[in-house]
Design a protein around this motif. Structure first.
Motif, PDB file in Angstrom:
ATOM      1  N   VAL A 134       0.841  -1.207   0.000  1.00  0.00           N
ATOM      2  CA  VAL A 134       0.000   0.000   0.000  1.00  0.00           C
ATOM      3  C   VAL A 134       0.874   1.255   0.000  1.00  0.00           C
ATOM      4  O   VAL A 134       0.607   2.203  -0.737  1.00  0.00           O
ATOM      5  CB  VAL A 134      -0.967  -0.007   1.204  1.00  0.00           C
ATOM      6  N   ALA A 135       1.937   1.257   0.780  1.00  0.00           N
ATOM      7  CA  ALA A 135       2.841   2.406   0.800  1.00  0.00           C
ATOM      8  C   ALA A 135       3.503   2.612  -0.560  1.00  0.00           C
ATOM      9  O   ALA A 135       3.615   3.754  -1.041  1.00  0.00           O
ATOM     10  CB  ALA A 135       3.905   2.217   1.879  1.00  0.00           C
ATOM     11  N   GLU A 136       3.903   1.528  -1.208  1.00  0.00           N
ATOM     12  CA  GLU A 136       4.503   1.644  -2.535  1.00  0.00           C
ATOM     13  C   GLU A 136       3.492   2.157  -3.557  1.00  0.00           C
ATOM     14  O   GLU A 136       3.825   3.003  -4.398  1.00  0.00           O
ATOM     15  CB  GLU A 136       5.056   0.294  -2.983  1.00  0.00           C
ATOM     16  N   LEU A 137       2.270   1.632  -3.506  1.00  0.00           N
ATOM     17  CA  LEU A 137       1.243   2.073  -4.457  1.00  0.00           C
ATOM     18  C   LEU A 137       0.896   3.553  -4.279  1.00  0.00           C
ATOM     19  O   LEU A 137       0.745   4.283  -5.257  1.00  0.00           O
ATOM     20  CB  LEU A 137      -0.018   1.222  -4.311  1.00  0.00           C
TER      21      LEU A 137
ATOM     22  N   ILE B  80       1.183   8.874  -6.477  1.00  0.00           N
ATOM     23  CA  ILE B  80       1.392  10.319  -6.350  1.00  0.00           C
ATOM     24  C   ILE B  80       2.464  10.790  -7.325  1.00  0.00           C
ATOM     25  O   ILE B  80       2.298  11.809  -8.012  1.00  0.00           O
ATOM     26  CB  ILE B  80       1.760  10.688  -4.897  1.00  0.00           C
ATOM     27  N   LEU B  81       3.552  10.037  -7.432  1.00  0.00           N
ATOM     28  CA  LEU B  81       4.615  10.381  -8.369  1.00  0.00           C
ATOM     29  C   LEU B  81       4.113  10.328  -9.812  1.00  0.00           C
ATOM     30  O   LEU B  81       4.429  11.210 -10.622  1.00  0.00           O
ATOM     31  CB  LEU B  81       5.797   9.424  -8.192  1.00  0.00           C
ATOM     32  N   ALA B  82       3.308   9.320 -10.150  1.00  0.00           N
ATOM     33  CA  ALA B  82       2.775   9.196 -11.505  1.00  0.00           C
ATOM     34  C   ALA B  82       1.870  10.373 -11.851  1.00  0.00           C
ATOM     35  O   ALA B  82       1.936  10.909 -12.967  1.00  0.00           O
ATOM     36  CB  ALA B  82       2.022   7.882 -11.650  1.00  0.00           C
TER      37      ALA B  82
ATOM     38  N   LYS C 256      -3.234  13.156 -18.264  1.00  0.00           N
ATOM     39  CA  LYS C 256      -3.145  12.947 -19.702  1.00  0.00           C
ATOM     40  C   LYS C 256      -3.152  11.481 -20.121  1.00  0.00           C
ATOM     41  O   LYS C 256      -3.904  11.091 -20.995  1.00  0.00           O
ATOM     42  CB  LYS C 256      -1.868  13.604 -20.248  1.00  0.00           C
ATOM     43  N   ASP C 257      -2.278  10.685 -19.543  1.00  0.00           N
ATOM     44  CA  ASP C 257      -2.077   9.322 -20.025  1.00  0.00           C
ATOM     45  C   ASP C 257      -2.376   8.319 -18.911  1.00  0.00           C
ATOM     46  O   ASP C 257      -1.568   8.105 -18.021  1.00  0.00           O
ATOM     47  CB  ASP C 257      -0.630   9.176 -20.510  1.00  0.00           C
ATOM     48  N   GLU C 258      -3.554   7.692 -18.995  1.00  0.00           N
ATOM     49  CA  GLU C 258      -3.977   6.776 -17.939  1.00  0.00           C
ATOM     50  C   GLU C 258      -3.094   5.533 -17.862  1.00  0.00           C
ATOM     51  O   GLU C 258      -2.782   5.056 -16.783  1.00  0.00           O
ATOM     52  CB  GLU C 258      -5.440   6.338 -18.139  1.00  0.00           C
ATOM     53  N   TRP C 259      -2.694   4.972 -19.011  1.00  0.00           N
ATOM     54  CA  TRP C 259      -1.889   3.753 -19.008  1.00  0.00           C
ATOM     55  C   TRP C 259      -0.496   3.997 -18.453  1.00  0.00           C
ATOM     56  O   TRP C 259       0.086   3.111 -17.823  1.00  0.00           O
ATOM     57  CB  TRP C 259      -1.839   3.149 -20.406  1.00  0.00           C
ATOM     58  N   ALA C 260       0.046   5.178 -18.674  1.00  0.00           N
ATOM     59  CA  ALA C 260       1.355   5.502 -18.089  1.00  0.00           C
ATOM     60  C   ALA C 260       1.237   5.609 -16.568  1.00  0.00           C
ATOM     61  O   ALA C 260       2.135   5.179 -15.842  1.00  0.00           O
ATOM     62  CB  ALA C 260       1.891   6.800 -18.672  1.00  0.00           C
ATOM     63  N   ILE C 261       0.132   6.165 -16.109  1.00  0.00           N
ATOM     64  CA  ILE C 261      -0.099   6.268 -14.664  1.00  0.00           C
ATOM     65  C   ILE C 261      -0.249   4.873 -14.049  1.00  0.00           C
ATOM     66  O   ILE C 261       0.352   4.572 -13.013  1.00  0.00           O
ATOM     67  CB  ILE C 261      -1.339   7.136 -14.372  1.00  0.00           C
ATOM     68  N   ILE C 262      -1.014   4.015 -14.703  1.00  0.00           N
ATOM     69  CA  ILE C 262      -1.210   2.653 -14.191  1.00  0.00           C
ATOM     70  C   ILE C 262       0.112   1.890 -14.190  1.00  0.00           C
ATOM     71  O   ILE C 262       0.465   1.229 -13.205  1.00  0.00           O
ATOM     72  CB  ILE C 262      -2.273   1.914 -15.020  1.00  0.00           C
TER      73      ILE C 262
END
Length: 101
Positions: free
Chosen positions: A39-42, A47-49, A56-62
């Motif tokens: 959970v901490a990593e996610l 937040i960084l993503a 703008k880019d959902e797949w890059a965020i995922i």
């Protein structure tokens, strides 16, 4: 940390013959510690993503959010067990134990 046998542990210490699994099922509690790590990593990766990509880019965020969890799963597995052993066990470190080996 990064090898194919990441899930294998010694049952006893090679130096003092201490049994690591104090009671049957002791390390099942490590799943909860590992969950906290994940959970901490996610949260941090998410937040960084969002800071890097915005909306703008959902797949890059995922991908940016999930990648650290996949890359660090061996870390989570091993160190959750280690943390549980150090925090919840009655085992205390002795400086003389390492000198006998």
């Amino acid at each position: 940390m990064f090898h194919w046998k990441y899930d294998q542990m010694y049952t006893n210490c090679s130096c003092c013959n201490l049994k690591y699994e104090i009671e049957p099922g002791f390390f099942i509690g490590a799943m909860y510690v590992s969950y906290v790590f994940i959970v901490a990593e996610l949260v941090n990766a998410g937040i960084l993503a969002f800071m890097l990509f915005g909306d703008k880019d959902e797949w890059a965020i995922i991908g940016t959010t999930i990648a650290p969890v996949i890359l660090l799963f061996t870390f989570n597995y091993r160190y959750a067990r280690t943390l549980l052993l150090h925090v919840l066990s009655h085992i205390k470190y002795s400086e003389d134990a390492g000198r006998n080996c």
